[in-house]
Design an enzyme around this catalytic site. Structure first.
Site, PDB file in Angstrom:
ATOM      1  N   HIS A   1       0.838  -1.199   0.000  1.00 29.93           N
ATOM      2  CA  HIS A   1       0.000   0.000   0.000  1.00 29.93           C
ATOM      3  C   HIS A   1       0.873   1.247   0.000  1.00 29.93           C
ATOM      4  O   HIS A   1       1.025   1.927   1.015  1.00 29.93           O
ATOM      5  CB  HIS A   1      -0.949  -0.012   1.203  1.00 29.93           C
ATOM      6  CG  HIS A   1      -2.035  -1.024   1.102  1.00 29.93           C
ATOM      7  ND1 HIS A   1      -2.015  -2.220   1.800  1.00 29.93           N
ATOM      8  CD2 HIS A   1      -3.179  -1.042   0.363  1.00 29.93           C
ATOM      9  CE1 HIS A   1      -3.108  -2.914   1.509  1.00 29.93           C
ATOM     10  NE2 HIS A   1      -3.825  -2.230   0.645  1.00 29.93           N
TER      11      HIS A   1
ATOM     12  N   HIS B   1       1.426   1.447  -5.870  1.00 30.43           N
ATOM     13  CA  HIS B   1       0.114   0.802  -5.962  1.00 30.43           C
ATOM     14  C   HIS B   1      -0.936   1.819  -6.397  1.00 30.43           C
ATOM     15  O   HIS B   1      -1.790   1.522  -7.245  1.00 30.43           O
ATOM     16  CB  HIS B   1      -0.271   0.198  -4.614  1.00 30.43           C
ATOM     17  CG  HIS B   1      -1.719  -0.178  -4.500  1.00 30.43           C
ATOM     18  ND1 HIS B   1      -2.305  -1.179  -5.248  1.00 30.43           N
ATOM     19  CD2 HIS B   1      -2.715   0.336  -3.712  1.00 30.43           C
ATOM     20  CE1 HIS B   1      -3.585  -1.274  -4.934  1.00 30.43           C
ATOM     21  NE2 HIS B   1      -3.866  -0.364  -4.007  1.00 30.43           N
TER      22      HIS B   1
ATOM     23  N   ASP C   1      -5.846   5.071  -1.219  1.00 28.47           N
ATOM     24  CA  ASP C   1      -5.180   4.442  -0.066  1.00 28.47           C
ATOM     25  C   ASP C   1      -4.262   5.420   0.643  1.00 28.47           C
ATOM     26  O   ASP C   1      -3.265   5.021   1.263  1.00 28.47           O
ATOM     27  CB  ASP C   1      -4.383   3.211  -0.514  1.00 28.47           C
ATOM     28  CG  ASP C   1      -5.221   1.950  -0.564  1.00 28.47           C
ATOM     29  OD1 ASP C   1      -6.215   1.868   0.180  1.00 28.47           O
ATOM     30  OD2 ASP C   1      -4.891   1.043  -1.352  1.00 28.47           O
TER      31      ASP C   1
ATOM     32  N   ASP D   1      -8.708  -1.518  -7.983  1.00 28.21           N
ATOM     33  CA  ASP D   1      -8.012  -1.696  -6.702  1.00 28.21           C
ATOM     34  C   ASP D   1      -7.508  -3.121  -6.515  1.00 28.21           C
ATOM     35  O   ASP D   1      -6.483  -3.337  -5.867  1.00 28.21           O
ATOM     36  CB  ASP D   1      -8.951  -1.309  -5.560  1.00 28.21           C
ATOM     37  CG  ASP D   1      -8.247  -1.236  -4.224  1.00 28.21           C
ATOM     38  OD1 ASP D   1      -7.031  -0.984  -4.199  1.00 28.21           O
ATOM     39  OD2 ASP D   1      -8.919  -1.420  -3.191  1.00 28.21           O
TER      40      ASP D   1
END
Length: 480
Positions: free
Chosen positions: A213, A217, A254, A363
């Site tokens: 994360h 990403h 995120d 995602d």
């Protein structure tokens, strides 16, 4: 210095702790501003980031506009602070190591950056339109990165290579390029310096020590979101506002992820879990963090207040849809629409729902990428799971599912994830958008699942062979 702010449309917000505002990133404030609750904005030099004062108006200007240079203020820089979780007695540096401090920056480079900032700031503030926003990228992009961006809509796009070519600035470079490519800078009359500053802050607020994360990403999700928005059904119906919100949601979905999941935050009585009442804890935090950066950068300050608040709410709706614990809720609603064939892309609420589903797909699309890319992401997410398991062991907590390295492997985690989460979602997406891309993703997923099964079989055979060899060894050899 106590620094706090409130988000008026979000009643659950509490005062932001001081250390949260020590976040690395670009800042801009006026010496007369009372926003930060103090008469002397120079005290904010304790925040991470390079700042300089223009003697003519005492406005703090962000120096590091180009990602190839690292400039730090000499006051209050704490290189180890970002590696520790602020509200738990858990030092994440036990599991994540930080690289060495950046080397010295030449005076010539600093002058070049200051000249760049002042030139573009003065043109924007004086109302002089930039003729071609892409000139901002020219100094930052290598030829190879530009060539990659020409194929940014390819499902084989290698975000790891692109991140290397942009010197670790894939999220900034990719998102700016896509916003510019759609013509959104002109349509929304965005200040290119503010946009760049906002994207720098977004990238800086992702925790680079997280194996999965992190900003890479986020860049990967943004690229996947772009691919989905290029699908015929969406491309023909999306408005410019839909596109801008989708790109921003993908880039920030995120933001400031701590590298642990929601159950961990709840069982450790983390302040975010209490703040958001144990509901979509991380997703709410990502959304509020994104809103904070939008306001700090003043990216939408020129828009009417009602429009700005509406965009913030829609951004939150997109980000909240990525909560994996609500997967079945969204999937059932999607399947109901598909069964009834009542999705109307002329309906704003239906378009928004489809963008929520597209962001959910983006995602978790890693299992649908080509094997080499999918394998890398699988290893990274498993590494992060196991890091959380290590923390739980240190704290003598019950280990979360998938986080026990003794009971799980990359292969069996991925096979289960594909079977129960990815296949149902992408099967439904293919029903909505029956295109070559959808079939390509399903094919890759089937191939990757077969590859992981093969890996598991090889591991089992290897263990059996080792057990057989150990049993056939003489007693003396075994004991030695």
């Amino acid at each position: 210095m106590e620094v706090c702010y409130q988000l008026p449309v979000l009643p659950l917000d509490r005062q932001v702790p001081k250390h949260v505002l020590s976040r690395r990133g670009a800042i801009s404030f006026s010496s007369s501003s009372s926003l930060f609750g103090g008469p002397d904005p120079r005290k904010l030099s304790q925040r991470r980031g390079a700042i300089s004062y223009d003697s003519s108006d005492q406005t703090a200007l962000y120096i590091r506009m180009l990602g190839d240079v690292r400039v730090r203020s000499q006051v209050g820089f704490e290189p180890g602070r970002r590696g520790s979780h602020p509200y738990l007695n858990v030092d994440f540096r036990l599991l994540h190591s930080r690289g060495g401090s950046p080397g010295p920056v030449s005076a010539r480079t600093v002058r070049r950056l200051l000249s760049f900032q002042r030139y573009h700031s003065s043109r924007v503030y004086q109302g002089v339109p930039t003729q071609n926003p892409l000139h901002i990228l020219d100094d930052d992009y290598t030829g190879q990165a530009k060539c990659m961006l020409e194929k940014v809509g390819s499902w084989k796009f290698d975000i790891f290579l692109f991140d290397r070519l942009t010197n670790g600035n894939s999220l900034i470079s990719l998102t700016f390029h896509l916003i510019n490519q759609y013509g959104l800078i002109q349509l929304f009359q965005l200040d290119t310096v503010k946009l760049r500053r906002f994207l720098v802050m977004v990238q800086e607020d992702y925790r680079s020590q997280n194996p999965y994360h992190n900003a890479v990403h986020a860049a990967d999700v943004t690229q996947a979101m772009y691919c989905y928005m290029q699908e015929p059904k969406l491309a023909e119906s999306l408005t410019s506002c839909d596109i801008l919100l989708s790109l921003l949601a993908a880039a920030t979905h995120d933001l400031d992820h701590p590298g642990v999941n929601q159950p961990f935050l709840i069982k450790t009585n983390h302040h975010l879990a209490a703040l958001y009442r144990n509901t979509s804890v991380l997703e709410n935090h990502h959304w509020r963090s994104a809103v904070g950066l939008l306001r700090e950068s003043s990216l939408f300050s020129h828009l009417p207040t009602e429009d700005r608040l509406n965009m913030e709410r829609q951004l939150g709706s997109l980000i909240l849809a990525t909560d994996i614990s609500r997967q079945n809720e969204y999937l059932c609603k999607f399947r109901t629409h598909l069964d009834k064939e009542d999705l109307c892309l002329g309906n704003a609420s239906h378009r928004h729902f489809l963008l929520q589903m597209a962001l959910k797909c983006a995602d978790i699309c890693n299992p649908c990428r080509p094997w080499e890319l999918s394998r890398k992401w699988s290893e990274k997410v498993t590494e992060e799971f196991f890091h959380q398991g290590d923390i739980e062991k240190k704290l003598k907590l019950e280990l979360s599912p998938l986080c026990d390295s003794r009971m799980n492997s990359v292969g069996n985690i991925q096979i289960g994830f594909m079977t129960f989460v990815v296949e149902p979602l992408f099967g439904a997406w293919a029903r909505f958008s029956d295109t070559q891309l959808s079939q390509c993703m399903l094919d890759h997923m089937a191939q990757n699942k077969a590859r992981w099964k093969g890996v598991l079989q090889e591991q089992v055979l290897g263990r059996d062979e080792r057990d057989t060899d150990s049993k056939t060894l003489p007693q003396g050899n075994r004991e030695s």
